[in-house]
Motif scaffolding. Structure first.
Motif, PDB file in Angstrom:
ATOM      1  N   PHE A 106      -0.696  -0.651  -6.657  1.00  0.00           N
ATOM      2  CA  PHE A 106      -0.704  -2.086  -6.350  1.00  0.00           C
ATOM      3  C   PHE A 106       0.526  -2.472  -5.529  1.00  0.00           C
ATOM      4  CE2 PHE A 106       0.405  -6.474  -7.209  1.00  0.00           C
ATOM      5  CZ  PHE A 106      -0.801  -7.123  -6.977  1.00  0.00           C
ATOM      6  N   LEU A 107       1.686  -1.974  -5.912  1.00  0.00           N
ATOM      7  CA  LEU A 107       2.914  -2.304  -5.189  1.00  0.00           C
ATOM      8  C   LEU A 107       2.892  -1.758  -3.762  1.00  0.00           C
ATOM      9  CD1 LEU A 107       5.547  -1.737  -8.022  1.00  0.00           C
ATOM     10  CD2 LEU A 107       4.928  -3.927  -6.977  1.00  0.00           C
ATOM     11  N   ARG A 108       2.309  -0.571  -3.573  1.00  0.00           N
ATOM     12  CA  ARG A 108       2.173  -0.028  -2.211  1.00  0.00           C
ATOM     13  C   ARG A 108       1.262  -0.910  -1.377  1.00  0.00           C
ATOM     14  NH1 ARG A 108       1.865   5.076  -4.915  1.00  0.00           N
ATOM     15  NH2 ARG A 108      -0.415   5.047  -4.736  1.00  0.00           N
ATOM     16  N   LYS A 109       0.137  -1.338  -1.950  1.00  0.00           N
ATOM     17  CA  LYS A 109      -0.796  -2.225  -1.248  1.00  0.00           C
ATOM     18  C   LYS A 109      -0.134  -3.555  -0.916  1.00  0.00           C
ATOM     19  CE  LYS A 109      -4.977  -2.778  -2.678  1.00  0.00           C
ATOM     20  NZ  LYS A 109      -6.128  -3.034  -3.590  1.00  0.00           N
ATOM     21  N   LEU A 110       0.659  -4.062  -1.838  1.00  0.00           N
ATOM     22  CA  LEU A 110       1.321  -5.347  -1.646  1.00  0.00           C
ATOM     23  C   LEU A 110       2.256  -5.311  -0.434  1.00  0.00           C
ATOM     24  CD1 LEU A 110       1.648  -8.174  -2.989  1.00  0.00           C
ATOM     25  CD2 LEU A 110       3.592  -7.227  -4.235  1.00  0.00           C
ATOM     26  N   LYS A 111       2.951  -4.205  -0.249  1.00  0.00           N
ATOM     27  CA  LYS A 111       3.895  -4.087   0.864  1.00  0.00           C
ATOM     28  C   LYS A 111       3.190  -3.889   2.204  1.00  0.00           C
ATOM     29  CE  LYS A 111       7.506  -2.394  -2.215  1.00  0.00           C
ATOM     30  NZ  LYS A 111       8.276  -1.250  -2.720  1.00  0.00           N
ATOM     31  N   LYS A 112       1.964  -3.376   2.167  1.00  0.00           N
ATOM     32  CA  LYS A 112       1.195  -3.172   3.407  1.00  0.00           C
ATOM     33  C   LYS A 112       0.385  -4.405   3.792  1.00  0.00           C
ATOM     34  CE  LYS A 112       0.663   1.847   2.874  1.00  0.00           C
ATOM     35  NZ  LYS A 112      -0.304   2.957   2.627  1.00  0.00           N
ATOM     36  N   ASP A 113      -0.194  -5.053   2.804  1.00  0.00           N
ATOM     37  CA  ASP A 113      -1.064  -6.218   3.035  1.00  0.00           C
ATOM     38  C   ASP A 113      -0.749  -7.258   1.972  1.00  0.00           C
ATOM     39  OD1 ASP A 113      -3.035  -8.065   3.599  1.00  0.00           O
ATOM     40  OD2 ASP A 113      -4.685  -6.814   2.878  1.00  0.00           O
TER      41      ASP A 113
END
Length: 206
Positions: A106-113
């Motif tokens: 989730f944190l990786r997705k948050l930083k990308k989008d």
């Protein structure tokens, strides 16, 4: 309700309290979620800022991430907080509420989008729709990271004031387990499970 203060959850703002019985309380805004009197995105330091801000004999109402901040404020400023009402709390988001692998993804997705992931998260919270606050992307991510990896266990054992924990039966974010573990550890704590309520609509109940 001049001595009743609310703390909202991540990616929402104080407008969510309009569905609760605390609509007339003083609503505190988390850093990165609009105009806030607080600067720190570390929940330990943030709770100390809240403790300095509130007057003596205050009641703190916290939801989700805001519940963690409220609980920590009561730990550090027991002389100022007389009561806690906590909606959907958890002692450890990345261990008790959600698997660590899910949190990291989730944190990786948050930083990308960022906005796309915020909408995804809000859909997990509830099917009800709310306006997006004026975000500071950097601060909201930092605050969430601080919350997700923080373990409240050694702190909340020190809480001696009355605590009410309220959780929705269909909370798939912090979950029943998060609330149960919080209740199990905390002295003078009452647990209420609301049938059919989700992570957000639990705020309608007191």
């Amino acid at each position: 309700m001049d001595k009743v203060f609310t703390l909202h959850g991540w990616s929402f703002d104080s407008s969510i309290w309009s569905i609760s019985s605390f609509e007339r309380a003083v609503h505190l805004v988390l850093p990165g979620h609009g105009i806030s009197p607080f600067k720190s995105t570390d929940i330990l330091n943030l709770s100390k800022e809240v403790g300095e801000f509130i007057p003596f004999d205050s009641t703190l109402i916290g939801w989700s991430l805001g519940a963690s901040v409220a609980a920590l404020t009561a730990v550090f400023y027991p002389q100022k907080v007389k009561e806690l009402v906590l909606y959907a709390p958890t002692i450890s988001f990345s261990v008790v509420s959600q698997p660590e692998t899910v949190v990291k993804k989730f944190l990786r997705k948050l930083k990308k989008d960022f906005l796309g992931t915020v909408y995804y998260f809000r859909n997990l919270c509830s099917k009800e729709r709310w306006n997006i606050p004026e975000f500071s992307r950097e601060k909201t991510i930092e605050l969430l990271e601080s919350f997700t990896w923080f373990d409240l266990t050694p702190y909340i054992k020190r809480i001696t004031l009355p605590v009410t924990v309220i959780v929705g039966e269909k909370d798939f974010v912090t979950g029943l387990k998060g609330a149960f573990e919080f209740w199990k550890i905390t002295k003078k704590c009452t647990l209420k499970v609301v049938p059919e309520a989700d992570h957000l609509t639990v705020l309608k109940y007191s």
